[in-house]
Design an enzyme around this catalytic site. Structure first.
Site, mmCIF file in Angstrom:
data_model
loop_
_atom_site.group_PDB
_atom_site.id
_atom_site.type_symbol
_atom_site.label_atom_id
_atom_site.label_comp_id
_atom_site.label_asym_id
_atom_site.label_seq_id
_atom_site.Cartn_x
_atom_site.Cartn_y
_atom_site.Cartn_z
ATOM 1 N N HIS A 54 9.305 0.485 72.592
ATOM 2 C CA HIS A 54 9.701 0.946 71.263
ATOM 3 C C HIS A 54 10.718 2.064 71.423
ATOM 4 O O HIS A 54 10.766 2.720 72.463
ATOM 5 C CB HIS A 54 8.488 1.465 70.474
ATOM 6 C CG HIS A 54 7.608 0.396 69.919
ATOM 7 N ND1 HIS A 54 6.679 -0.272 70.696
ATOM 8 C CD2 HIS A 54 7.523 -0.144 68.678
ATOM 9 C CE1 HIS A 54 6.061 -1.167 69.943
ATOM 10 N NE2 HIS A 54 6.558 -1.117 68.720
ATOM 11 N N SER B 64 6.453 -1.313 63.214
ATOM 12 C CA SER B 64 6.464 -0.130 64.074
ATOM 13 C C SER B 64 7.858 0.417 64.330
ATOM 14 O O SER B 64 8.018 1.615 64.583
ATOM 15 C CB SER B 64 5.800 -0.461 65.420
ATOM 16 O OG SER B 64 6.412 -1.594 66.028
#
Length: 260
Positions: free
Chosen positions: A241, A38
């Protein structure tokens, strides 16, 4: 008038000479492939699409857009572990790749369950879960990384392979945060251990190691100018993230400086 005519002729001739002497800009001949999880697919940034959460704000498509490679394969996928790179991404990769980037290892080490434990449990439970991940990184992950790197090299023997690390997730000075300072320090310590092992195995494979911690310094979650998302409810996978600034100002320069 004659003087002006002569000057104009000289200037025109000079411009034409320079134009003829300057070679036309050649199109890039680089075939670029972005592998990994990711942190390469772009989870955390806007415009994610598909089950892999790929976003054009990730460093990989941004680099491709700025450098116009001959081809670009965007194979990175949110949630990927080393086995996914081995079994799915490498087989789909162009064997003539000249440049490859990858982030991998975080999910193998239990990124998501560790973060969830730290969000929902005590400081001591968080530390224990981080230590469990560190033990995996020390004992099991090296073999997983070695096998993954061997497969990449076998598929693209002449490629320059850039292995990017992970940033420290948190700033540890602000009291305003969904996690205690003790939890943030524990998670950052886990990232340090993970990066150290990835660096060791990448360099042993003859790959280029690119550390992103300097680029992200001062921009973790719970800082005044975060390049990493804190806890997000919609969509939840964006939590912890990089945001668009993190990919553009953190990962992109780290990769560009190592791409050769």
């Amino acid at each position: 008038m004659r003087t002006a005519h002569v000057l104009a002729t000289l200037v025109t001739s000079s411009v034409l000479s320079l134009a003829l002497a300057a070679p036309a800009q050649a199109a890039s001949t680089i075939d670029y492939v972005a592998l990994g999880d990711s942190y390469s697919s772009g989870v955390g940034a806007p415009g994610q699409s598909g089950s892999c959460g790929r976003s054009n704000y990730s460093y990989a498509p941004q680099w491709a857009d700025r450098n116009d490679p001959a081809s670009f394969q965007f194979l990175a996928c949110g949630g990927a572990v080393t086995d996914d790179v081995l079994n799915t991404q490498v087989p789909a990769m162009n064997s003539g790749a000249d440049l490859i980037s990858i982030t991998i290892g975080g999910n193998d080490a239990g990124f998501a369950p560790t973060v969830i434990t730290c969000l929902t449990s005590s400081d001591s439970a968080c530390a224990a879960k981080v230590n469990e991940g560190k033990a995996y990184v020390s004992t099991t992950l090296p073999g997983k990384l070695d096998a993954t790197y061997r497969a990449i090299r076998a598929k693209a023997p002449d490629a320059r392979v850039v292995v990017l690390g992970y940033p420290l997730l948190f700033g540890t000075t602000s009291l305003i945060c969904e996690m205690s300072i003790a939890k943030r320090r524990a998670l950052n310590s886990g990232a340090e251990t993970l990066d150290a092992m990835i660096k060791q195995r990448a360099e042993a494979a003859g790959f280029v190691w690119s550390d992103v911690r300097d680029e992200f310094s001062g921009h973790g979650a719970c800082t005044s100018r975060p390049w990493i998302n804190g806890l997000t409810i919609v969509p939840p996978q964006n939590s912890y993230h990089p945001n668009s600034a993190g990919y553009t100002n953190g990962y992109l320069p780290a990769f560009s400086g190592s791409a050769g």
